[in-house]
Scaffold this active site. Sequence first.
Site, PDB file in Angstrom:
ATOM      1  N   SER A  62      64.080  34.837  26.753  1.00 31.41           N
ATOM      2  CA  SER A  62      64.442  34.136  27.992  1.00 31.41           C
ATOM      3  C   SER A  62      65.935  33.873  28.126  1.00 31.41           C
ATOM      4  O   SER A  62      66.425  33.599  29.218  1.00 31.41           O
ATOM      5  CB  SER A  62      63.672  32.813  28.110  1.00 31.41           C
ATOM      6  OG  SER A  62      64.165  31.863  27.188  1.00 31.41           O
ATOM      7  N   LYS A  98      67.632  26.790  27.001  1.00 31.08           N
ATOM      8  CA  LYS A  98      67.918  27.165  28.388  1.00 31.08           C
ATOM      9  C   LYS A  98      69.357  26.761  28.706  1.00 31.08           C
ATOM     10  O   LYS A  98      70.033  26.113  27.911  1.00 31.08           O
ATOM     11  CB  LYS A  98      66.961  26.458  29.376  1.00 31.08           C
ATOM     12  CG  LYS A  98      65.480  26.645  29.088  1.00 31.08           C
ATOM     13  CD  LYS A  98      65.010  28.061  29.296  1.00 31.08           C
ATOM     14  CE  LYS A  98      63.536  28.227  28.888  1.00 31.08           C
ATOM     15  NZ  LYS A  98      63.095  29.608  28.910  1.00 31.08           N
TER      16      LYS A  98
END
Length: 199
Positions: A62, A98
């Site tokens: 990700s 993230k």
Amino acid sequence: MDERKQERPSLELLRMELAREELKHEFWKTLWHIAGIITVAAAITALLATRLVMLLKVNGMSMAPTLQEGEIVILHQTKKIEKGDMMGFYYGGKVLLKRAIGSAGDYIDIDQEGNVYVNGEMLEEPYLERKGPGKCELDFPYQVPEGMIFVLGDNREVSLDSRIRAIGCVESSQIVGRVACRVWPLARMEMMRTDTELE
């Protein structure tokens, strides 16, 4: 004829000498590589002993291409996160990585091409390999709630992040810290820092 006249070394002797020199060079190269690994390990151990950092192995894609699966990063344990920082936070018993995009009160918008806007200004995102809206369950523009941080993965097509209601924005209590540096593999060792503090 001078008997002391020296004979020229044979081609075989020259090859043997060259092979010896190459072995010597490889030995020192390997030794320096091992010394580098030991130095990094010692530095990490010292940092971990202070309990100010956490060592984390990247799981999943990700955050690609910035962080690749299997790489090892150091998280500086802090609640002070800046826009653009890669951060770690607890979710479902795991630490997710993230990128911080916006903080409380910010209006986030993502268009069909995947361009991200914060308070009407389009973000420059040189860390992205390609843009795209990815999976999203939000209606835009979206205002970040009080005490929260809106996060996105760098690989927008596969990342599950604040665009998904189940994950949502990150609360202060979930924050582990920001990614300070990548320590493994050695060839990709790098410090990571931005300059715009979230307010």
